[in-house]
Design a protein around this motif. Structure first.
Motif, PDB file in Angstrom:
ATOM      1  N   HIS A 365       4.007  10.343   0.728  1.00  0.00           N
ATOM      2  CA  HIS A 365       3.598   9.748  -0.547  1.00  0.00           C
ATOM      3  C   HIS A 365       3.206  10.809  -1.573  1.00  0.00           C
ATOM      4  O   HIS A 365       3.170  10.521  -2.775  1.00  0.00           O
ATOM      5  CB  HIS A 365       2.439   8.774  -0.333  1.00  0.00           C
ATOM      6  CG  HIS A 365       1.277   9.371   0.386  1.00  0.00           C
ATOM      7  ND1 HIS A 365       1.320   9.674   1.726  1.00  0.00           N
ATOM      8  CD2 HIS A 365       0.039   9.732  -0.040  1.00  0.00           C
ATOM      9  CE1 HIS A 365       0.158  10.196   2.089  1.00  0.00           C
ATOM     10  NE2 HIS A 365      -0.632  10.243   1.039  1.00  0.00           N
ATOM     11  N   ASN A 366       2.908  12.029  -1.103  1.00  0.00           N
ATOM     12  CA  ASN A 366       2.605  13.133  -2.022  1.00  0.00           C
ATOM     13  C   ASN A 366       3.838  13.995  -2.300  1.00  0.00           C
ATOM     14  O   ASN A 366       3.757  14.930  -3.106  1.00  0.00           O
ATOM     15  CB  ASN A 366       1.502  14.012  -1.431  1.00  0.00           C
ATOM     16  CG  ASN A 366       0.180  13.268  -1.325  1.00  0.00           C
ATOM     17  OD1 ASN A 366      -0.220  12.574  -2.248  1.00  0.00           O
ATOM     18  ND2 ASN A 366      -0.500  13.414  -0.190  1.00  0.00           N
ATOM     19  N   TYR A 368       7.430  12.435  -2.130  1.00  0.00           N
ATOM     20  CA  TYR A 368       8.558  11.684  -2.686  1.00  0.00           C
ATOM     21  C   TYR A 368       8.446  11.533  -4.195  1.00  0.00           C
ATOM     22  O   TYR A 368       7.398  11.157  -4.718  1.00  0.00           O
ATOM     23  CB  TYR A 368       8.667  10.295  -2.047  1.00  0.00           C
ATOM     24  CG  TYR A 368       9.765   9.469  -2.703  1.00  0.00           C
ATOM     25  CD1 TYR A 368      11.102   9.747  -2.438  1.00  0.00           C
ATOM     26  CD2 TYR A 368       9.464   8.469  -3.627  1.00  0.00           C
ATOM     27  CE1 TYR A 368      12.117   9.032  -3.066  1.00  0.00           C
ATOM     28  CE2 TYR A 368      10.462   7.749  -4.255  1.00  0.00           C
ATOM     29  CZ  TYR A 368      11.791   8.038  -3.973  1.00  0.00           C
ATOM     30  OH  TYR A 368      12.793   7.345  -4.611  1.00  0.00           O
ATOM     31  N   LYS A 369       9.527  11.789  -4.890  1.00  0.00           N
ATOM     32  CA  LYS A 369       9.606  11.592  -6.337  1.00  0.00           C
ATOM     33  C   LYS A 369      10.978  11.021  -6.676  1.00  0.00           C
ATOM     34  O   LYS A 369      11.995  11.472  -6.148  1.00  0.00           O
ATOM     35  CB  LYS A 369       9.417  12.913  -7.091  1.00  0.00           C
ATOM     36  CG  LYS A 369       8.028  13.538  -6.925  1.00  0.00           C
ATOM     37  CD  LYS A 369       6.981  12.780  -7.721  1.00  0.00           C
ATOM     38  CE  LYS A 369       5.610  13.451  -7.628  1.00  0.00           C
ATOM     39  NZ  LYS A 369       4.935  13.252  -6.349  1.00  0.00           N
ATOM     40  N   SER A 386       5.035   0.466  -5.018  1.00  0.00           N
ATOM     41  CA  SER A 386       4.668   1.762  -5.600  1.00  0.00           C
ATOM     42  C   SER A 386       5.422   2.809  -4.802  1.00  0.00           C
ATOM     43  O   SER A 386       5.746   2.590  -3.624  1.00  0.00           O
ATOM     44  CB  SER A 386       3.160   2.020  -5.535  1.00  0.00           C
ATOM     45  OG  SER A 386       2.765   2.414  -4.233  1.00  0.00           O
ATOM     46  N   GLU A 387       5.732   3.922  -5.442  1.00  0.00           N
ATOM     47  CA  GLU A 387       6.420   4.983  -4.712  1.00  0.00           C
ATOM     48  C   GLU A 387       5.581   5.448  -3.526  1.00  0.00           C
ATOM     49  O   GLU A 387       6.121   5.809  -2.475  1.00  0.00           O
ATOM     50  CB  GLU A 387       6.723   6.146  -5.657  1.00  0.00           C
ATOM     51  CG  GLU A 387       7.774   5.803  -6.702  1.00  0.00           C
ATOM     52  CD  GLU A 387       7.996   6.924  -7.694  1.00  0.00           C
ATOM     53  OE1 GLU A 387       7.712   8.089  -7.358  1.00  0.00           O
ATOM     54  OE2 GLU A 387       8.449   6.630  -8.817  1.00  0.00           O
ATOM     55  N   GLU A 388       4.245   5.396  -3.696  1.00  0.00           N
ATOM     56  CA  GLU A 388       3.374   5.885  -2.626  1.00  0.00           C
ATOM     57  C   GLU A 388       3.471   5.003  -1.385  1.00  0.00           C
ATOM     58  O   GLU A 388       3.744   5.492  -0.292  1.00  0.00           O
ATOM     59  CB  GLU A 388       1.921   5.945  -3.110  1.00  0.00           C
ATOM     60  CG  GLU A 388       1.655   6.987  -4.181  1.00  0.00           C
ATOM     61  CD  GLU A 388       1.667   6.414  -5.595  1.00  0.00           C
ATOM     62  OE1 GLU A 388       1.034   7.007  -6.472  1.00  0.00           O
ATOM     63  OE2 GLU A 388       2.330   5.376  -5.802  1.00  0.00           O
ATOM     64  N   HIS A 389       3.241   3.704  -1.533  1.00  0.00           N
ATOM     65  CA  HIS A 389       3.220   2.904  -0.301  1.00  0.00           C
ATOM     66  C   HIS A 389       4.620   2.538   0.177  1.00  0.00           C
ATOM     67  O   HIS A 389       4.838   2.334   1.367  1.00  0.00           O
ATOM     68  CB  HIS A 389       2.285   1.689  -0.415  1.00  0.00           C
ATOM     69  CG  HIS A 389       2.690   0.547  -1.279  1.00  0.00           C
ATOM     70  ND1 HIS A 389       2.229   0.348  -2.568  1.00  0.00           N
ATOM     71  CD2 HIS A 389       3.483  -0.518  -1.023  1.00  0.00           C
ATOM     72  CE1 HIS A 389       2.699  -0.766  -3.056  1.00  0.00           C
ATOM     73  NE2 HIS A 389       3.483  -1.314  -2.147  1.00  0.00           N
ATOM     74  N   SER A 391       7.260   4.622   0.077  1.00  0.00           N
ATOM     75  CA  SER A 391       7.805   5.792   0.790  1.00  0.00           C
ATOM     76  C   SER A 391       7.228   5.867   2.207  1.00  0.00           C
ATOM     77  O   SER A 391       7.946   6.170   3.165  1.00  0.00           O
ATOM     78  CB  SER A 391       7.507   7.078   0.015  1.00  0.00           C
ATOM     79  OG  SER A 391       6.115   7.263  -0.171  1.00  0.00           O
ATOM     80  N   ARG A 392       5.949   5.546   2.350  1.00  0.00           N
ATOM     81  CA  ARG A 392       5.349   5.533   3.689  1.00  0.00           C
ATOM     82  C   ARG A 392       5.973   4.428   4.548  1.00  0.00           C
ATOM     83  O   ARG A 392       6.137   4.577   5.760  1.00  0.00           O
ATOM     84  CB  ARG A 392       3.839   5.336   3.586  1.00  0.00           C
ATOM     85  CG  ARG A 392       3.138   6.449   2.826  1.00  0.00           C
ATOM     86  CD  ARG A 392       1.639   6.288   2.832  1.00  0.00           C
ATOM     87  NE  ARG A 392       1.094   6.729   4.105  1.00  0.00           N
ATOM     88  CZ  ARG A 392      -0.187   6.623   4.434  1.00  0.00           C
ATOM     89  NH1 ARG A 392      -1.031   6.053   3.601  1.00  0.00           N
ATOM     90  NH2 ARG A 392      -0.601   7.057   5.602  1.00  0.00           N
ATOM     91  N   ARG A 445      -9.139  11.883  -6.222  1.00  0.00           N
ATOM     92  CA  ARG A 445      -8.719  11.692  -4.833  1.00  0.00           C
ATOM     93  C   ARG A 445      -9.469  12.648  -3.913  1.00  0.00           C
ATOM     94  O   ARG A 445      -9.795  12.299  -2.773  1.00  0.00           O
ATOM     95  CB  ARG A 445      -7.214  11.880  -4.710  1.00  0.00           C
ATOM     96  CG  ARG A 445      -6.419  10.764  -5.391  1.00  0.00           C
ATOM     97  CD  ARG A 445      -4.945  11.067  -5.422  1.00  0.00           C
ATOM     98  NE  ARG A 445      -4.373  11.034  -4.093  1.00  0.00           N
ATOM     99  CZ  ARG A 445      -3.224  11.645  -3.758  1.00  0.00           C
ATOM    100  NH1 ARG A 445      -2.558  12.335  -4.668  1.00  0.00           N
ATOM    101  NH2 ARG A 445      -2.754  11.555  -2.545  1.00  0.00           N
ATOM    102  N   LYS A 479      -3.027   3.833 -12.273  1.00  0.00           N
ATOM    103  CA  LYS A 479      -1.887   3.398 -11.467  1.00  0.00           C
ATOM    104  C   LYS A 479      -1.010   2.388 -12.210  1.00  0.00           C
ATOM    105  O   LYS A 479      -1.487   1.461 -12.835  1.00  0.00           O
ATOM    106  CB  LYS A 479      -2.374   2.792 -10.148  1.00  0.00           C
ATOM    107  CG  LYS A 479      -2.956   3.828  -9.194  1.00  0.00           C
ATOM    108  CD  LYS A 479      -1.950   4.934  -8.888  1.00  0.00           C
ATOM    109  CE  LYS A 479      -2.531   6.030  -8.027  1.00  0.00           C
ATOM    110  NZ  LYS A 479      -1.532   7.114  -7.795  1.00  0.00           N
TER     111      LYS A 479
END
Length: 656
Positions: A365-366, A368-369, A386-389, A391-392, A445, A479
Motif C-alpha cells: 500500500h506504500n 503501489y501507484k 482505495s489504492e491502499e486497501h 492493493s493489499r 501516520r 483521503k
C-alpha cells in the motif's frame, strides 16, 4: 480544524488533478426532468429513511473550498447531489437518482414499467416510483430486474410491486443465477462483525458536514427503511442470454466474480443502450470492502469489462449503471470502459509484479501507484475503494495475510505487545511528547504508529486517545475514498466519545428468513456456540422438516456443533420434527420453540434435556464491541423474549 499541513496538501491536489475536465458535470445534469418538493423520506417505523437536505452544505458551489475534504472527493460529493427524475433514452429509459445509495432505472415497455434495481428499502423505492408516475404517466410495473445480490439493488422491491402479482405471474422478477444464495450467505456468518465495522466504513455516527460524512462514493448514503425481498421468478443462467419482456429486447451478460458473486450487465440492442450494473460506475470499486467480505478478483473484473466492451461497447450510444450517471456517445463510452478495465488490470498486474519481487502485504500500500495516465482520468479514481486497501487485497487473494516473516506469523495481540513498546519507549509522557511533535510536523501516520501503541497499552489514557484522534482526523481529511475517510473520522469520534450504549440488533425480516436455507441457519447456530460452555457435551440430534422433505444429522462433540444435510443418525439422543414454515417463524423472532411445542407444532422424541443443553451454550451477538481500545459502552440490560434460535438480521451489503 484541518492543519496547515493538510491545507498545503489539499492545495497541491487542486493544482495537480484534472479539474478542467467538466464532462461528468454535464453528463450528471443531462436529461433532468423534475425533482420532488421534499428532501426527506420518512420510514414506516417513524425514523427519517432518507435526507438529501442534510448535504446541502455541498451546494454552495465548487468555488467554496473545504480544506477538510479531499478536493477530488468534494467534486464527487457534489456530483452525487443529483436528486430527481432523469431521462436516459428519450421515451424509453429513465432513472431516479438521489433517493438512495443506488439509482432506480425505469424502462418503458409496451404496457408498463420494467424496473432495474429497486433501491434499499420500501419507502425510498415507493417514493421513486410515485415520482415517475407523476411526471411520466401512470403505468403498472410488469417486471423487476435485480442486477446483483447486494441489498441496495433489491431491498425496496415491496415498495413497487405486490408479491401476489409476482406469484400470479402478472409481474416477473429476474435475477442472475446464484442470486438468492449470495444475497443471504455473504452477510450471515459474520453479520454482527460486519454491522459493527459498518459504523466505520459508512460513518454511521458522523455528522453530515465538511468535518464528517460528505458522501459514499457511488451515492450519498444508504437509506434506512423497511427492507424486503421477493424471490425471482426467472434466473439468467447462460453467459449471454437474450430475453424480450413487454416488447423490450434485452441481452444479459452474466459477470460472476466481479463486484458481486452474482451480477449481470444488460444491453438493449434496439436502443444501443448498455446497462453496466455496478461493474462500471466511474469509480474504482472495492476489491476488498472494509465492512468485511470475501476478496474479489480484480483480473476477472477487468476481463468482464473487456468482454462487455467487445460485445456491446463498440456500438453503444449510452452507458448507464446502478450508481452515478450515464455517459453518452460511443467514443466517451469506450473511453470510460477502457479506463475502468485498465485500472483494475493495472492494479492486479502491478501488485503481483511487485509481489514477485518481494514486496509484501504490509508494504504494497506504500509502494503501489497508478500510472499518471490513469490518475488524470476521473473514472480511474478510487472513490469507493482505495489504492491502499485494494492493493493489499490483491496480495491477500493470491498469497494470504502473511508477509513470510516468522515474526509476524504468530504475533502477540496488540494489547499484549503494546505495553512492551511503551516501556521501551520510556513511558506514556515521552510517547505523548513525541506524538505531538510528529503531529505538529504533519507526520500523522508516524504519530499514529506510536500513539496507537500507547492507547492499546493504556486504554483509559484519554490524553493519548485524544491526540490519536487528532492524527486520525487529519488523515481522514486527506483521503479521497469516503470509506477510508469515514473509518478514520469514525475512529476519532469513538476515541473521544466512546461507542453509544444501548445499540440493539434489528429483528430479521420474514423475507430474509424465507431466503435462508436451513443448512445456513444450522451453520450459524454452530458459530454461536460458546465452546467453553460446551466442554464435555456430547449429543446427536436428528432434525426433520416434513413440509419440504429436508433432514439433518446434528452432532455436538469436542465443543463443536456440526450438521450434515440428507442424513439421519441411527441412534439419536433427540429427534426434532418441525415444518420448515414454522421454523421460519422462530427464525424471524415471531414465535418461540416452547410456544410451538405447546401448540403441538414441534415434536420432540428422545431426551428433551439435549435441546436445553444446546440452548444454554448459544451466544447472542450484538454489534457493540469496541474496535479502538477503551471505547466499549457500558452494558445495558435489555429484556429479550426472542427464542435462542431466532436468526439476527444479516449485515447490510449496500454499496458492495
Amino acid at each position: 480544524m484541518p492543519s496547515a499541513c493538510t491545507i498545503e496538501l489539499q492545495n497541491s491536489l487542486r493544482k495537480s488533478l484534472p479539474f478542467q475536465d467538466q464532462r461528468d458535470f454535464e453528463e450528471a445534469q443531462r436529461g433532468f426532468i423534475a425533482a420532488p418538493p421534499y428532501k426527506q423520506i420518512v420510514a414506516e417505523a417513524g425514523n427519517v429513511a432518507w435526507d438529501m437536505g442534510s448535504y446541502e452544505f455541498l451546494l454552495r458551489g465548487f468555488d467554496s473550498v473545504f480544506d477538510s475534504i479531499h478536493p477530488s472527493l468534494q467534486r464527487q460529493a457534489i456530483l452525487n447531489m443529483a436528486y430527481g427524475l432523469y431521462e436516459v433514452v428519450p421515451d424509453k429509459i429513465y432513472q431516479v437518482r438521489g433517493f438512495d445509495l443506488a439509482n432506480m432505472t425505469i424502462i418503458k415497455g409496451d404496457t408498463g414499467w420494467i424496473l432495474f434495481d429497486v433501491l434499499t428499502c420500501k419507502e425510498t423505492a415507493r417514493a421513486a416510483l410515485e415520482l415517475v408516475n407523476e411526471h411520466l404517466g401512470q403505468r403498472p410495473v410488469v417486471a423487476v430486474v435485480y442486477s446483483h445480490s447486494h441489498i441496495d439493488h433489491y431491498g425496496g422491491v415491496r415498495g413497487v410491486v405486490d408479491e401476489a402479482d409476482v406469484k400470479s405471474s402478472k409481474v416477473q422478477v429476474i435475477a442472475p443465477i446464484g442470486f438468492m444464495e449470495h444475497a443471504i450467505a455473504e452477510n450471515v456468518y459474520t453479520g454482527n462483525a460486519m454491522t459493527r465495522r459498518a459504523y466505520f466504513q459508512y460513518g454511521l455516527l458522523l455528522p453530515r458536514s465538511p468535518f464528517g460524512h460528505v458522501d459514499q462514493a457511488i451515492g450519498k448514503n444508504t437509506a434506512a427503511g423497511r427492507v424486503g425481498l421477493i424471490e425471482p421468478t426467472r434466473y439468467i443462467e447462460q453467459d449471454i442470454e437474450e430475453l424480450t419482456i413487454d416488447g423490450v429486447r434485452m441481452v444479459f451478460q452474466n459477470t460472476p466474480g466481479t463486484e458481486a458473486p452474482a451480477e449481470m450487465n444488460t444491453y438493449f440492442p434496439d436502443w444501443k443502450a448498455f446497462w453496466a450494473a455496478e461493474n462500471i460506475c466511474g469509480t474504482i470499486h472495492n476489491i476488498y470492502t472494509l465492512r468485511g467480505a470475501l476478496v474479489r478478483d480484480a483480473l476477472e473484473w477487468s476481463k468482464k469489462i473487456s468482454e462487455a466492451l467487445y460485445l456491446f461497447g463498440q456500438e453503444a450510444e449510452v452507458m448507464f449503471a446502478s450508481h452515478s450517471w450515464p455517459r453518452w456517445g460511443n467514443d466517451r463510452i469506450q473511453e470510460v470502459m477502457r479506463v475502468q478495465r485498465d485500472a483494475y488490470a493495472h492494479l492486479h498486474n502491478e501488485v503481483l509484479h511487485q509481489a514477485n519481487q518481494g514486496v509484501t502485504i504490509n508494504e504494497i500500500h506504500n509502494v503501489y501507484k497508478q500510472p499518471e495516465s490513469l490518475r488524470q482520468q476521473w473514472a480511474a479514481h478510487s472513490y469507493h475503494g482505495s489504492e491502499e486497501h485494494n492493493s493489499r487485497a490483491v496480495i491477500n487473494r493470491y498469497l494470504g495475510y502473511w508477509d513470510a516473516n516468522p515474526a509476524t506469523l504468530i504475533p502477540l495481540s496488540p494489547g499484549e505487545s503494546a505495553p512492551l513498546y511503551v516501556e521501551m519507549m520510556g513511558g506514556a509522557e515521552k510517547i505523548l511528547t513525541k506524538g505531538k511533535e510528529l503531529y505538529d510536523q504533519g507526520k500523522y501516520r508516524e504519530a499514529m504508529e506510536i500513539l496507537n501503541r500507547l492507547v492499546y497499552a493504556e486504554p483509559q489514557n484519554q490524553t493519548a486517545k485524544d491526540l490519536l484522534a487528532d492524527a486520525f482526523e487529519q488523515i481522514g481529511y486527506q483521503k479521497e475514498s469516503p470509506s477510508v475517510r469515514n473509518s478514520f473520522l469514525a475512529a476519532a469520534y469513538e476515541l473521544r466519545n466512546g461507542f453509544p450504549s444501548g445499540v440493539a440488533t434489528k429483528s430479521v425480516t420474514p423475507d430474509t428468513v424465507r431466503a435462508m436455507s436451513t443448512e445456513l441457519l444450522l451453520d450459524f447456530v454452530a458459530i454461536r456456540v460458546d465452546s467453553q460452555k460446551a466442554t464435555g457435551m456430547k449429543f446427536t440430534i436428528n432434525l426433520v422438516t416434513p413440509d419440504n422433505g429436508e433432514k439433518f444429522a446434528v452432532e455436538m462433540s469436542n465443543s463443536t456443533l456440526t450438521n450434515i444435510k440428507g442424513f439421519q443418525a441411527k441412534n439419536p439422543d433427540l429427534t426434532i420434527t418441525i415444518n420448515r414454515s414454522d421454523l421460519e417463524l422462530v427464525m424471524a423472532g415471531l414465535t418461540t420453540f416452547p410456544a410451538l411445542i405447546g401448540e403441538g407444532k414441534v415434536k420432540l422424541e428422545g431426551n428433551p434435556a439435549v435441546f436445553e443443553q444446546l440452548k444454554s451454550v448459544l451466544v447472542e451477538f450484538t454489534p457493540d464491541f469496541d474496535i479502538m481500545p477503551g471505547t466499549k459502552p457500558a452494558k445495558v440490560a435489555i429484556a429479550s423474549e426472542k427464542d435462542a434460535f431466532a436468526q439476527p438480521e444479516p449485515a447490510n451489503t449496500s454499496g458492495g
